[in-house]
Design a protein around this motif. Structure first.
Motif, PDB file in Angstrom:
ATOM      1  N   PHE A  12       0.800  -1.221   0.000  1.00  6.84           N
ATOM      2  CA  PHE A  12       0.000   0.000   0.000  1.00  6.84           C
ATOM      3  C   PHE A  12       0.839   1.281   0.000  1.00  6.84           C
ATOM      4  CE2 PHE A  12      -2.361  -3.148   2.724  1.00  6.84           C
ATOM      5  CZ  PHE A  12      -3.248  -3.549   1.742  1.00  6.84           C
ATOM      6  N   ASN A  13       2.155   1.166   0.064  1.00 10.12           N
ATOM      7  CA  ASN A  13       2.996   2.333   0.284  1.00 10.12           C
ATOM      8  C   ASN A  13       2.878   3.397  -0.798  1.00 10.12           C
ATOM      9  OD1 ASN A  13       3.800   0.831   2.451  1.00 10.12           O
ATOM     10  ND2 ASN A  13       5.968   0.805   1.956  1.00 10.12           N
ATOM     11  N   HIS A  14       2.518   3.002  -2.007  1.00  8.04           N
ATOM     12  CA  HIS A  14       2.448   3.948  -3.123  1.00  8.04           C
ATOM     13  C   HIS A  14       1.150   4.742  -3.137  1.00  8.04           C
ATOM     14  CE1 HIS A  14      -0.558   1.626  -5.443  1.00  8.04           C
ATOM     15  NE2 HIS A  14      -0.081   0.636  -4.718  1.00  8.04           N
ATOM     16  N   LEU A  15       0.173   4.356  -2.326  1.00  3.43           N
ATOM     17  CA  LEU A  15      -1.125   5.024  -2.336  1.00  3.43           C
ATOM     18  C   LEU A  15      -1.033   6.418  -1.728  1.00  3.43           C
ATOM     19  CD1 LEU A  15      -3.497   2.148  -1.137  1.00  3.43           C
ATOM     20  CD2 LEU A  15      -3.191   2.966  -3.491  1.00  3.43           C
ATOM     21  N   ASP A  16      -1.861   7.324  -2.236  1.00  4.68           N
ATOM     22  CA  ASP A  16      -1.992   8.641  -1.618  1.00  4.68           C
ATOM     23  C   ASP A  16      -3.006   8.607  -0.481  1.00  4.68           C
ATOM     24  OD1 ASP A  16      -0.332  10.700  -3.246  1.00  4.68           O
ATOM     25  OD2 ASP A  16      -1.293   9.442  -4.759  1.00  4.68           O
ATOM     26  N   VAL A  17      -4.061   7.801  -0.626  1.00  4.67           N
ATOM     27  CA  VAL A  17      -5.044   7.592   0.447  1.00  4.67           C
ATOM     28  C   VAL A  17      -5.581   6.178   0.341  1.00  4.67           C
ATOM     29  CG1 VAL A  17      -5.746  10.030   0.561  1.00  4.67           C
ATOM     30  CG2 VAL A  17      -6.994   8.448  -0.924  1.00  4.67           C
ATOM     31  N   ALA A  18      -6.073   5.668   1.469  1.00  7.53           N
ATOM     32  CA  ALA A  18      -6.715   4.355   1.508  1.00  7.53           C
ATOM     33  C   ALA A  18      -8.011   4.482   2.298  1.00  7.53           C
ATOM     34  CB  ALA A  18      -5.802   3.321   2.149  1.00  7.53           C
ATOM     35  N   MET A  19      -9.049   3.825   1.799  1.00  3.62           N
ATOM     36  CA  MET A  19     -10.373   3.940   2.418  1.00  3.62           C
ATOM     37  C   MET A  19     -11.088   2.602   2.460  1.00  3.62           C
ATOM     38  SD  MET A  19     -11.985   7.334   0.603  1.00  3.62           S
ATOM     39  CE  MET A  19     -11.020   7.371  -0.908  1.00  3.62           C
ATOM     40  N   MET A  20     -11.907   2.454   3.467  1.00  6.15           N
ATOM     41  CA  MET A  20     -12.926   1.414   3.500  1.00  6.15           C
ATOM     42  C   MET A  20     -14.040   1.894   4.404  1.00  6.15           C
ATOM     43  SD  MET A  20     -11.575  -1.656   5.972  1.00  6.15           S
ATOM     44  CE  MET A  20     -13.246  -2.324   6.090  1.00  6.15           C
ATOM     45  N   VAL A  21     -15.230   1.336   4.224  1.00  5.31           N
ATOM     46  CA  VAL A  21     -16.387   1.690   5.042  1.00  5.31           C
ATOM     47  C   VAL A  21     -16.976   0.414   5.632  1.00  5.31           C
ATOM     48  CG1 VAL A  21     -18.711   2.657   5.046  1.00  5.31           C
ATOM     49  CG2 VAL A  21     -16.911   3.770   3.727  1.00  5.31           C
ATOM     50  N   HIS A  22     -17.300   0.470   6.910  1.00  2.00           N
ATOM     51  CA  HIS A  22     -17.842  -0.702   7.600  1.00  2.00           C
ATOM     52  C   HIS A  22     -19.321  -0.488   7.907  1.00  2.00           C
ATOM     53  CE1 HIS A  22     -18.099  -4.121  10.298  1.00  2.00           C
ATOM     54  NE2 HIS A  22     -16.828  -4.402  10.067  1.00  2.00           N
ATOM     55  N   PRO A  23     -20.158  -1.495   7.712  1.00  2.00           N
ATOM     56  CA  PRO A  23     -21.569  -1.371   8.103  1.00  2.00           C
ATOM     57  C   PRO A  23     -21.734  -1.374   9.616  1.00  2.00           C
ATOM     58  CG  PRO A  23     -21.116  -3.587   7.306  1.00  2.00           C
ATOM     59  CD  PRO A  23     -19.870  -2.790   7.078  1.00  2.00           C
ATOM     60  N   SER A  24     -22.811  -0.730  10.072  1.00  2.00           N
ATOM     61  CA  SER A  24     -23.060  -0.617  11.509  1.00  2.00           C
ATOM     62  C   SER A  24     -24.545  -0.352  11.718  1.00  2.00           C
ATOM     63  CB  SER A  24     -22.210   0.526  12.086  1.00  2.00           C
ATOM     64  OG  SER A  24     -22.432   0.676  13.477  1.00  2.00           O
ATOM     65  N   ASP A  25     -24.924  -0.164  12.987  1.00  6.82           N
ATOM     66  CA  ASP A  25     -26.303   0.213  13.283  1.00  6.82           C
ATOM     67  C   ASP A  25     -26.430   1.727  13.482  1.00  6.82           C
ATOM     68  OD1 ASP A  25     -24.991   0.432  15.699  1.00  6.82           O
ATOM     69  OD2 ASP A  25     -26.458  -0.722  16.847  1.00  6.82           O
ATOM     70  N   HIS A  26     -25.387   2.474  13.095  1.00  7.21           N
ATOM     71  CA  HIS A  26     -25.412   3.926  13.143  1.00  7.21           C
ATOM     72  C   HIS A  26     -24.317   4.459  12.220  1.00  7.21           C
ATOM     73  CE1 HIS A  26     -22.500   2.648  16.255  1.00  7.21           C
ATOM     74  NE2 HIS A  26     -21.813   3.694  15.852  1.00  7.21           N
ATOM     75  N   TYR A  27     -24.361   5.760  11.948  1.00  3.08           N
ATOM     76  CA  TYR A  27     -23.284   6.414  11.207  1.00  3.08           C
ATOM     77  C   TYR A  27     -22.222   6.861  12.208  1.00  3.08           C
ATOM     78  CZ  TYR A  27     -26.663   6.728   7.389  1.00  3.08           C
ATOM     79  OH  TYR A  27     -27.578   6.430   6.413  1.00  3.08           O
TER      80      TYR A  27
END
Length: 388
Positions: free
Chosen positions: A141-156
């Motif tokens: 991942f070292n070459h990335l400018d940003v890394a993202m993921m989103v996790h589901p939940s019972d709230h934001y």
């Protein structure tokens, strides 16, 4: 360009629903996610991504890239797709895996105009031997400018912190004997395990409040009339920083070594799972994500700051090498905790699918901001440099 990104995801919405359903109906444990890996990579290839499977010699990991051929930032989206034993996708990884792919395909639709690259990474076994740990240590991942993921939940919830974690196993070797006729000839390995628990319980008074130490006894003997010659204890040791986990882990090991000395048993110490580092949220990147989430209709008052304690994430290991976020989107009614049958049902529901699409759109729009607003990326990078 914003409308084009959203339209690209909307156009394939039904496809993404079907992919998440397929993964949800075919749950696979960590490093066994062959069906999930196949359906996700096939979708990426169909939409112009160059895909390689088996990243870092992990058979169900993959790297997919859409290269504009023009200079520009590299945006990374993480996909998880492992299930829980007995509960299936009760953590919603069927949604996470599909969400990363949907965000990548959506953002790739405007890459010819912006330049740069979009990466989607398939990261297996988050629930156990986290694939991101191996991949991060290998520099994937070292070459990335940003890394993202989103996790589901019972709230934001905004991206926050997580606990660093070590998974420590103690194997005690004693000597069997008849527990009634000749107990003095035995060395009780189970006693060593029990003394280890007692020592750790005494240690709890002398560690910081963020520390969590919890364990089980997967093996403790075969019969009550035999002095156990072999017993095993497994512990998770967690704290808010990697440095303090390292310190506490040494004290936990000392408890086991003391128990071995006291009972005459021999102890073998090992890590039975990979170690997770603490999550370092890039607040600048998190703010961009939150602004996009609000722009898509979420009430700002419903987006919570992290409060209280957290678990451990292998996304934390990614955040040590690249600016990263791990926010949460709502897919269930409040008080529907993850790792329960109710959450598994939510991950297969219409509300779950809607949350998945919302998360994908928000990540894609966040990526668009990074690609088109150099001043935003510079603030993100400056914060990352400051926190290293």
């Amino acid at each position: 360009m914003r409308e084009k990104v959203l339209a690209a995801i909307d156009e394939l919405q039904q496809d993404f629903y079907e992919i998440s359903e397929f993964i949800g109906n075919n749950p696979e444990l960590g490093h066994e996610e062959f069906k999930a890996c196949k359906i996700l990579t096939e979708k990426l290839e169909k939409h112009g991504f160059s895909v390689s499977v088996g990243t870092c010699d992990l058979p169900t990991a993959f790297t997919a890239v859409f290269d504009s051929g023009k200079p520009g930032p590299s945006i990374g989206f993480m996909s998880e797709y492992d299930a829980l034993p007995g509960l299936g996708h009760a953590c919603g990884h069927n949604l996470i895996g599909t969400m990363g792919v949907a965000a990548g395909i959506g953002l790739s639709s405007i890459l010819a105009e912006t330049g740069g690259k979009v990466y989607v990474y398939g990261t297996p076994a988050e629930e156990t031997r986290g694939g991101k740990v191996t991949m991060a240590e290998a520099g994937i991942f070292n070459h990335l400018d940003v890394a993202m993921m989103v996790h589901p939940s019972d709230h934001y919830q905004k991206s926050g912190t997580s606990l660093a974690m070590d998974a420590i196993q103690f194997e005690f070797h004693g000597r069997a004997a008849h527990a009634a006729a000749a107990p003095y000839e035995g060395i009780n390995a189970l006693d060593a395990v029990i003394q280890t628990f007692n020592g750790i319980n005494a240690l709890r008074q002398h560690v910081k409040s963020d520390v969590r130490i919890h364990g089980i006894i997967p093996e403790g003997g075969q019969a009550a009339n035999i002095v156990p010659d072999y017993a095993v204890a497994q512990f998770y040791v967690r704290a808010s920083s990697r440095g303090y986990v390292n310190e506490v882990t040494e004290k936990v090991k000392a408890c086991a070594q003391a128990a071995a000395l006291a009972t005459g048993a021999r102890v073998e110490i090992s890590n039975y799972e990979l170690s997770y580092d603490d999550m370092i949220t890039n607040k600048q990147l998190s703010d961009v994500f939150t602004e996009n989430l609000v722009s898509l209709g979420v009430n700002p008052a419903e987006i919570m700051e992290q409060t209280g304690d957290s678990g451990s994430l292998d996304m934390g290991n990614v955040s040590q090498f690249v600016p990263a976020i791990h926010p949460y989107v709502q897919i269930a009614t409040e008080r529907t905790p993850a790792h329960t049958p109710a959450f598994q049902q939510a991950a297969m529901s219409d509300m779950g699918k809607e949350g998945m699409i919302l998360g994908a759109k928000t990540m894609a729009l966040t990526g668009l901001d990074i690609l088109t607003k150099p001043e935003v990326l510079e603030k993100i990078k400056a914060e990352f440099r400051q926190n290293r």
